[in-house]
Design a protein around this motif. Structure first.
Motif, PDB file in Angstrom:
ATOM      1  N   LEU A 163       9.426 -11.910   3.763  1.00  0.00           N
ATOM      2  CA  LEU A 163       9.834 -10.867   2.830  1.00  0.00           C
ATOM      3  C   LEU A 163       8.968  -9.619   3.037  1.00  0.00           C
ATOM      4  O   LEU A 163       7.750  -9.709   3.166  1.00  0.00           O
ATOM      5  CB  LEU A 163       9.713 -11.360   1.388  1.00  0.00           C
ATOM      6  N   GLY A 164       9.627  -8.482   3.085  1.00  0.00           N
ATOM      7  CA  GLY A 164       8.947  -7.236   3.402  1.00  0.00           C
ATOM      8  C   GLY A 164       9.092  -6.837   4.846  1.00  0.00           C
ATOM      9  O   GLY A 164       8.820  -5.691   5.218  1.00  0.00           O
ATOM     10  N   MET A 165       9.532  -7.777   5.699  1.00  0.00           N
ATOM     11  CA  MET A 165       9.785  -7.476   7.100  1.00  0.00           C
ATOM     12  C   MET A 165      10.985  -6.537   7.216  1.00  0.00           C
ATOM     13  O   MET A 165      11.847  -6.502   6.336  1.00  0.00           O
ATOM     14  CB  MET A 165      10.041  -8.778   7.860  1.00  0.00           C
ATOM     15  N   THR A 166      11.038  -5.782   8.284  1.00  0.00           N
ATOM     16  CA  THR A 166      12.163  -4.887   8.522  1.00  0.00           C
ATOM     17  C   THR A 166      13.483  -5.658   8.402  1.00  0.00           C
ATOM     18  O   THR A 166      13.659  -6.701   9.036  1.00  0.00           O
ATOM     19  CB  THR A 166      12.061  -4.257   9.924  1.00  0.00           C
ATOM     20  N   GLY A 167      14.384  -5.153   7.561  1.00  0.00           N
ATOM     21  CA  GLY A 167      15.667  -5.807   7.346  1.00  0.00           C
ATOM     22  C   GLY A 167      15.673  -6.852   6.259  1.00  0.00           C
ATOM     23  O   GLY A 167      16.720  -7.410   5.940  1.00  0.00           O
ATOM     24  N   LYS A 168      14.505  -7.127   5.676  1.00  0.00           N
ATOM     25  CA  LYS A 168      14.386  -8.120   4.600  1.00  0.00           C
ATOM     26  C   LYS A 168      14.016  -7.411   3.295  1.00  0.00           C
ATOM     27  O   LYS A 168      13.388  -6.349   3.304  1.00  0.00           O
ATOM     28  CB  LYS A 168      13.295  -9.145   4.929  1.00  0.00           C
ATOM     29  N   PRO A 169      14.371  -8.004   2.147  1.00  0.00           N
ATOM     30  CA  PRO A 169      13.937  -7.417   0.872  1.00  0.00           C
ATOM     31  C   PRO A 169      12.432  -7.555   0.707  1.00  0.00           C
ATOM     32  O   PRO A 169      11.796  -8.402   1.357  1.00  0.00           O
ATOM     33  CB  PRO A 169      14.692  -8.247  -0.174  1.00  0.00           C
ATOM     34  N   PRO A 170      11.818  -6.736  -0.153  1.00  0.00           N
ATOM     35  CA  PRO A 170      10.368  -6.846  -0.358  1.00  0.00           C
ATOM     36  C   PRO A 170       9.991  -8.117  -1.107  1.00  0.00           C
ATOM     37  O   PRO A 170      10.832  -8.743  -1.764  1.00  0.00           O
ATOM     38  CB  PRO A 170      10.040  -5.602  -1.187  1.00  0.00           C
ATOM     39  N   LEU A 171       8.737  -8.496  -0.991  1.00  0.00           N
ATOM     40  CA  LEU A 171       8.226  -9.635  -1.753  1.00  0.00           C
ATOM     41  C   LEU A 171       8.280  -9.275  -3.237  1.00  0.00           C
ATOM     42  O   LEU A 171       7.723  -8.256  -3.652  1.00  0.00           O
ATOM     43  CB  LEU A 171       6.785  -9.941  -1.344  1.00  0.00           C
ATOM     44  N   PRO A 172       8.929 -10.099  -4.079  1.00  0.00           N
ATOM     45  CA  PRO A 172       9.075  -9.753  -5.499  1.00  0.00           C
ATOM     46  C   PRO A 172       7.843 -10.117  -6.316  1.00  0.00           C
ATOM     47  O   PRO A 172       7.810 -11.120  -7.025  1.00  0.00           O
ATOM     48  CB  PRO A 172      10.290 -10.577  -5.920  1.00  0.00           C
ATOM     49  N   VAL A 173       6.808  -9.283  -6.219  1.00  0.00           N
ATOM     50  CA  VAL A 173       5.595  -9.540  -6.986  1.00  0.00           C
ATOM     51  C   VAL A 173       5.202  -8.272  -7.731  1.00  0.00           C
ATOM     52  O   VAL A 173       5.074  -7.197  -7.150  1.00  0.00           O
ATOM     53  CB  VAL A 173       4.444 -10.034  -6.077  1.00  0.00           C
ATOM     54  N   HIS A 174       5.019  -8.401  -9.036  1.00  0.00           N
ATOM     55  CA  HIS A 174       4.567  -7.282  -9.864  1.00  0.00           C
ATOM     56  C   HIS A 174       3.058  -7.189  -9.754  1.00  0.00           C
ATOM     57  O   HIS A 174       2.346  -8.207  -9.816  1.00  0.00           O
ATOM     58  CB  HIS A 174       4.993  -7.497 -11.317  1.00  0.00           C
ATOM     59  N   VAL A 211       3.072  -9.934   7.634  1.00  0.00           N
ATOM     60  CA  VAL A 211       4.148  -9.180   8.285  1.00  0.00           C
ATOM     61  C   VAL A 211       3.549  -7.973   9.006  1.00  0.00           C
ATOM     62  O   VAL A 211       2.680  -7.292   8.470  1.00  0.00           O
ATOM     63  CB  VAL A 211       5.182  -8.708   7.233  1.00  0.00           C
ATOM     64  N   TYR A 212       4.012  -7.712  10.249  1.00  0.00           N
ATOM     65  CA  TYR A 212       3.517  -6.531  10.962  1.00  0.00           C
ATOM     66  C   TYR A 212       4.629  -5.590  11.417  1.00  0.00           C
ATOM     67  O   TYR A 212       4.365  -4.618  12.143  1.00  0.00           O
ATOM     68  CB  TYR A 212       2.649  -6.938  12.163  1.00  0.00           C
ATOM     69  N   ALA A 213       5.857  -5.851  10.990  1.00  0.00           N
ATOM     70  CA  ALA A 213       6.960  -4.923  11.279  1.00  0.00           C
ATOM     71  C   ALA A 213       7.811  -4.808  10.020  1.00  0.00           C
ATOM     72  O   ALA A 213       8.612  -5.685   9.742  1.00  0.00           O
ATOM     73  CB  ALA A 213       7.807  -5.423  12.453  1.00  0.00           C
ATOM     74  N   PRO A 214       7.580  -3.766   9.190  1.00  0.00           N
ATOM     75  CA  PRO A 214       6.706  -2.618   9.427  1.00  0.00           C
ATOM     76  C   PRO A 214       5.248  -2.949   9.164  1.00  0.00           C
ATOM     77  O   PRO A 214       4.944  -3.927   8.481  1.00  0.00           O
ATOM     78  CB  PRO A 214       7.216  -1.598   8.417  1.00  0.00           C
ATOM     79  N   LEU A 215       4.378  -2.092   9.677  1.00  0.00           N
ATOM     80  CA  LEU A 215       2.958  -2.322   9.479  1.00  0.00           C
ATOM     81  C   LEU A 215       2.562  -2.115   8.018  1.00  0.00           C
ATOM     82  O   LEU A 215       1.756  -2.861   7.471  1.00  0.00           O
ATOM     83  CB  LEU A 215       2.159  -1.373  10.382  1.00  0.00           C
ATOM     84  N   GLU A 216       3.146  -1.116   7.375  1.00  0.00           N
ATOM     85  CA  GLU A 216       2.900  -0.868   5.954  1.00  0.00           C
ATOM     86  C   GLU A 216       4.086  -1.403   5.172  1.00  0.00           C
ATOM     87  O   GLU A 216       5.106  -0.733   5.013  1.00  0.00           O
ATOM     88  CB  GLU A 216       2.713   0.633   5.699  1.00  0.00           C
ATOM     89  N   THR A 217       4.002  -2.627   4.717  1.00  0.00           N
ATOM     90  CA  THR A 217       5.081  -3.235   3.944  1.00  0.00           C
ATOM     91  C   THR A 217       5.092  -2.655   2.530  1.00  0.00           C
ATOM     92  O   THR A 217       4.096  -2.057   2.097  1.00  0.00           O
ATOM     93  CB  THR A 217       4.886  -4.757   3.862  1.00  0.00           C
ATOM     94  N   PRO A 218       6.182  -2.838   1.791  1.00  0.00           N
ATOM     95  CA  PRO A 218       6.184  -2.382   0.395  1.00  0.00           C
ATOM     96  C   PRO A 218       5.032  -2.962  -0.417  1.00  0.00           C
ATOM     97  O   PRO A 218       4.431  -2.258  -1.245  1.00  0.00           O
ATOM     98  CB  PRO A 218       7.543  -2.860  -0.123  1.00  0.00           C
ATOM     99  N   LEU A 219       4.690  -4.231  -0.176  1.00  0.00           N
ATOM    100  CA  LEU A 219       3.566  -4.846  -0.898  1.00  0.00           C
ATOM    101  C   LEU A 219       2.266  -4.107  -0.608  1.00  0.00           C
ATOM    102  O   LEU A 219       1.502  -3.784  -1.533  1.00  0.00           O
ATOM    103  CB  LEU A 219       3.439  -6.319  -0.501  1.00  0.00           C
ATOM    104  N   LEU A 220       1.988  -3.840   0.663  1.00  0.00           N
ATOM    105  CA  LEU A 220       0.736  -3.158   1.007  1.00  0.00           C
ATOM    106  C   LEU A 220       0.722  -1.729   0.480  1.00  0.00           C
ATOM    107  O   LEU A 220      -0.326  -1.253   0.011  1.00  0.00           O
ATOM    108  CB  LEU A 220       0.535  -3.155   2.523  1.00  0.00           C
ATOM    109  N   ALA A 221       1.859  -1.034   0.545  1.00  0.00           N
ATOM    110  CA  ALA A 221       1.910   0.348   0.055  1.00  0.00           C
ATOM    111  C   ALA A 221       1.611   0.402  -1.442  1.00  0.00           C
ATOM    112  O   ALA A 221       0.834   1.255  -1.904  1.00  0.00           O
ATOM    113  CB  ALA A 221       3.283   0.951   0.354  1.00  0.00           C
ATOM    114  N   GLU A 222       2.216  -0.507  -2.207  1.00  0.00           N
ATOM    115  CA  GLU A 222       1.964  -0.538  -3.654  1.00  0.00           C
ATOM    116  C   GLU A 222       0.521  -0.908  -3.955  1.00  0.00           C
ATOM    117  O   GLU A 222      -0.120  -0.315  -4.828  1.00  0.00           O
ATOM    118  CB  GLU A 222       2.910  -1.537  -4.318  1.00  0.00           C
ATOM    119  N   ALA A 223       0.013  -1.922  -3.256  1.00  0.00           N
ATOM    120  CA  ALA A 223      -1.358  -2.375  -3.508  1.00  0.00           C
ATOM    121  C   ALA A 223      -2.363  -1.289  -3.155  1.00  0.00           C
ATOM    122  O   ALA A 223      -3.328  -1.044  -3.894  1.00  0.00           O
ATOM    123  CB  ALA A 223      -1.636  -3.643  -2.714  1.00  0.00           C
TER     124      ALA A 223
END
Length: 284
Positions: free
Chosen positions: A201-212, A226-238
């Motif tokens: 989850l969070g990989m290119t083409g996949k939905p993000p990991l559902p964690v608040h 996950v390294y594709a993309p390198l900046e996943t939605p989880l990492l960007a939010e964190a």
């Protein structure tokens, strides 16, 4: 004249970045050798390993999906850690025998060397996922004294993995982490908290990991395999919330570094300049 060679096998295999990593290190060190990727179907694994066993120039292979468990029955012995994890990602010929290793666990831990060298009253890891990567990560962290919370859609698989670990473990369903948590964490204190995404989850083409983010303890290190993309939605939010983060290339390079030693009998370059240059190549 022949040169020693290693490779990565899987199905599919075109996406693998391993040849870029090992090729970079071989060039940097000026070593005679090569590393490539080879598409191997499950039905062809026995013949493939039989051919490679007989090749004196072959130094071994990395193993990726879906073969990490299937190759075990075809090997002569396993390193104890690979046996505990139940998955092999590195095969090496040793004195006529094919030996299976797992470098994923140590590769995951490599970028955490600084925090792990410190003393803590409590170490806790929340691991999202129950597959091969999660297994290696959980076993690695159990050996570092972490209490572990295993989180997944399949809580039965999480419970089965928890039963293998020689540490305090808990199991939780994935959907619990999607909603905001009404909880006062207080100060982080003398503790080390990790939050690890070991799913796709969070990989290119996949939905993000559902964690608040309310489920993340203060100061928790957020690590995404996950390294594709390198900046996943989880990492960007964190990162935006002030958490230290570790991206998936760190684990990829860490596990490759250990495999390189097995294949070519020397240490991969580890200076900051080499790592920066390698990351630039991998993110082009």
């Amino acid at each position: 004249m022949t040169i020693p060679y290693a490779e990565v096998i899987g199905d599919p295999i075109a996406h693998s970045k391993s040849p870029l990593i090992h090729g970079f290190w071989l060039d940097r060190l000026g070593l005679a050798g090569s590393y490539s990727k080879t598409h191997v179907l499950a039905a062809d694994l026995p013949d493939f390993l039989a051919r490679r066993r007989a090749d004196p120039d072959w130094r071994g292979c990395n193993v990726t999906l879906p073969h990490k468990q299937a190759v075990i029955a075809l090997l002569d012995r396993l390193d104890p850690l690979a046996a505990r994890i139940g998955a092999v990602n590195t095969i090496v010929p040793e004195d006529g025998a094919l030996v299976g290793y797992n470098t994923d666990a140590a590769g995951f831990l490599e970028p955490l060397a600084g925090p792990l060298a410190e003393r803590h009253l409590l170490r806790t890891a929340r691991i999202f996922g129950t597959g091969g990567a999660a297994r290696a990560i959980a076993h690695g962290l159990a050996g570092q004294g972490f209490a572990i919370i295993l989180i997944g859609r399949d809580t039965a698989a999480a419970s089965a993995l928890a039963a293998e670990l020689d540490t305090e473990t808990h199991v939780a369903p994935l959907d619990h982490f999607a909603e905001a948590l009404e909880f006062d964490w207080g100060e982080s204190g003398d503790r080390l908290d990790l939050v690890v995404n070991a799913t796709s989850l969070g990989m290119t083409g996949k939905p993000p990991l559902p964690v608040h983010l309310s489920h993340l303890p203060p100061g928790a290190i957020v690590y995404d395999a996950v390294y594709a993309p390198l900046e996943t939605p989880l990492l960007a939010e964190a990162r935006a919330a002030g958490h230290p983060v570790v991206d998936g290339l760190a684990m990829l390079i860490g596990q490759a570094r250990l495999a390189f030693r097995h294949f070519f009998g020397t240490e991969a370059p580890a200076d900051a300049g080499a790592d920066d240059a390698l990351r630039l190549i991998l993110t082009r």
